[in-house]
Motif scaffolding. Structure first.
Motif, PDB file in Angstrom:
ATOM      1  N   ALA A  37       0.818  -1.215   0.000  1.00  0.00           N
ATOM      2  CA  ALA A  37       0.000   0.000   0.000  1.00  0.00           C
ATOM      3  C   ALA A  37       0.852   1.264   0.000  1.00  0.00           C
ATOM      4  CB  ALA A  37      -0.928  -0.007   1.216  1.00  0.00           C
ATOM      5  N   LEU A  38       2.137   1.117   0.278  1.00  0.00           N
ATOM      6  CA  LEU A  38       3.044   2.270   0.284  1.00  0.00           C
ATOM      7  C   LEU A  38       3.487   2.606  -1.139  1.00  0.00           C
ATOM      8  CD1 LEU A  38       5.408   1.206   3.226  1.00  0.00           C
ATOM      9  CD2 LEU A  38       3.592   2.943   3.295  1.00  0.00           C
ATOM     10  N   PRO A  39       3.918   3.835  -1.364  1.00  0.00           N
ATOM     11  CA  PRO A  39       4.547   4.136  -2.653  1.00  0.00           C
ATOM     12  C   PRO A  39       5.766   3.214  -2.820  1.00  0.00           C
ATOM     13  CG  PRO A  39       4.132   6.158  -1.408  1.00  0.00           C
ATOM     14  CD  PRO A  39       3.834   5.006  -0.490  1.00  0.00           C
ATOM     15  N   PRO A  40       6.090   2.810  -4.041  1.00  0.00           N
ATOM     16  CA  PRO A  40       7.168   1.835  -4.255  1.00  0.00           C
ATOM     17  C   PRO A  40       8.487   2.172  -3.563  1.00  0.00           C
ATOM     18  CG  PRO A  40       5.974   2.154  -6.289  1.00  0.00           C
ATOM     19  CD  PRO A  40       5.434   3.156  -5.310  1.00  0.00           C
ATOM     20  N   ASP A  41       8.898   3.432  -3.596  1.00  0.00           N
ATOM     21  CA  ASP A  41      10.180   3.778  -2.973  1.00  0.00           C
ATOM     22  C   ASP A  41      10.154   3.518  -1.470  1.00  0.00           C
ATOM     23  OD1 ASP A  41       8.362   5.984  -2.810  1.00  0.00           O
ATOM     24  OD2 ASP A  41      10.034   7.324  -2.318  1.00  0.00           O
ATOM     25  N   ARG A  42       9.041   3.836  -0.828  1.00  0.00           N
ATOM     26  CA  ARG A  42       8.932   3.597   0.620  1.00  0.00           C
ATOM     27  C   ARG A  42       8.771   2.107   0.916  1.00  0.00           C
ATOM     28  NH1 ARG A  42       4.486   7.318   2.738  1.00  0.00           N
ATOM     29  NH2 ARG A  42       5.043   6.329   4.699  1.00  0.00           N
ATOM     30  N   GLY A  43       8.026   1.397   0.078  1.00  0.00           N
ATOM     31  CA  GLY A  43       7.867  -0.049   0.269  1.00  0.00           C
ATOM     32  C   GLY A  43       9.198  -0.780   0.135  1.00  0.00           C
ATOM     33  N   ILE A  44       9.974  -0.415  -0.873  1.00  0.00           N
ATOM     34  CA  ILE A  44      11.290  -1.029  -1.072  1.00  0.00           C
ATOM     35  C   ILE A  44      12.187  -0.750   0.125  1.00  0.00           C
ATOM     36  CG2 ILE A  44      13.412  -0.946  -2.453  1.00  0.00           C
ATOM     37  CD1 ILE A  44      11.568  -0.366  -4.909  1.00  0.00           C
TER      38      ILE A  44
END
Length: 161
Positions: A37-44
């Motif tokens: 659910a996070l933006p990809p940069d934050r999820g990564i």
């Protein structure tokens, strides 16, 4: 009949495999969904931080401890060859050692290592694209680890009845 120290060993095997299953199920049911659910940069970045934090004594005792218990249970079962529960014991050992430990080493860890290489480049378009693939593949393999660990625990419990 399984009794004495062998009984205790199998009970610990069931508990440790069940505990490992619980960790894997938590990731499958809400951790990966939350990260997705996070933006990809934050999820990564978050997943990379989780992967680093996971290599700690508490998790390693559970994950590697279950593998060690399964290996010992398999050897003891082959040596003692009990009248009852042999198939369930050996099946439980195989389920955890192949379906959980083996899948971790051969499927999840390589994906974690590939994700770690994206550190610092989380905002790149290729990183964002890989994040979706990573989550899908990693979660699929994690479902297998979850099921195998739970089935191993159940198999050990069946051997005790």
């Amino acid at each position: 009949m399984i009794e004495g120290p062998y009984f205790v060993l199998v009970v610990f095997g069931a508990l440790w495999c069940g505990l490992a299953a619980g960790v894997f199920v938590a990731f499958s049911t809400f951790v990966m969904r939350g990260l997705g659910a996070l933006p990809p940069d934050r999820g990564i970045a978050a997943m990379n931080a989780i992967n680093v934090a996971a290599v700690n004594p508490a998790f390693m005792v559970v994950f590697l401890g279950a593998a060690a218990l399964c290996a010992v249970i398999a050897v003891v079962t082959f040596v003692l060859w009990p009248e009852q529960g042999t198939v369930e014991l050996l099946l439980g050992c195989a389920l955890y050692l192949v379906g959980s430990f083996g899948v971790t080493v051969l499927a999840n860890v390589p994906r974690n290592e590939a994700l770690a290489k994206l550190a610092g480049d989380e905002e790149a378009e290729a990183s964002a694209a890989y994040w979706g693939t990573y989550r899908s593949e990693w979660s699929g393999w994690n479902h297998i680890r979850s099921g195998a660990s739970l089935a191993a625990s159940a198999s050990f419990l069946l051997a005790l009845t």
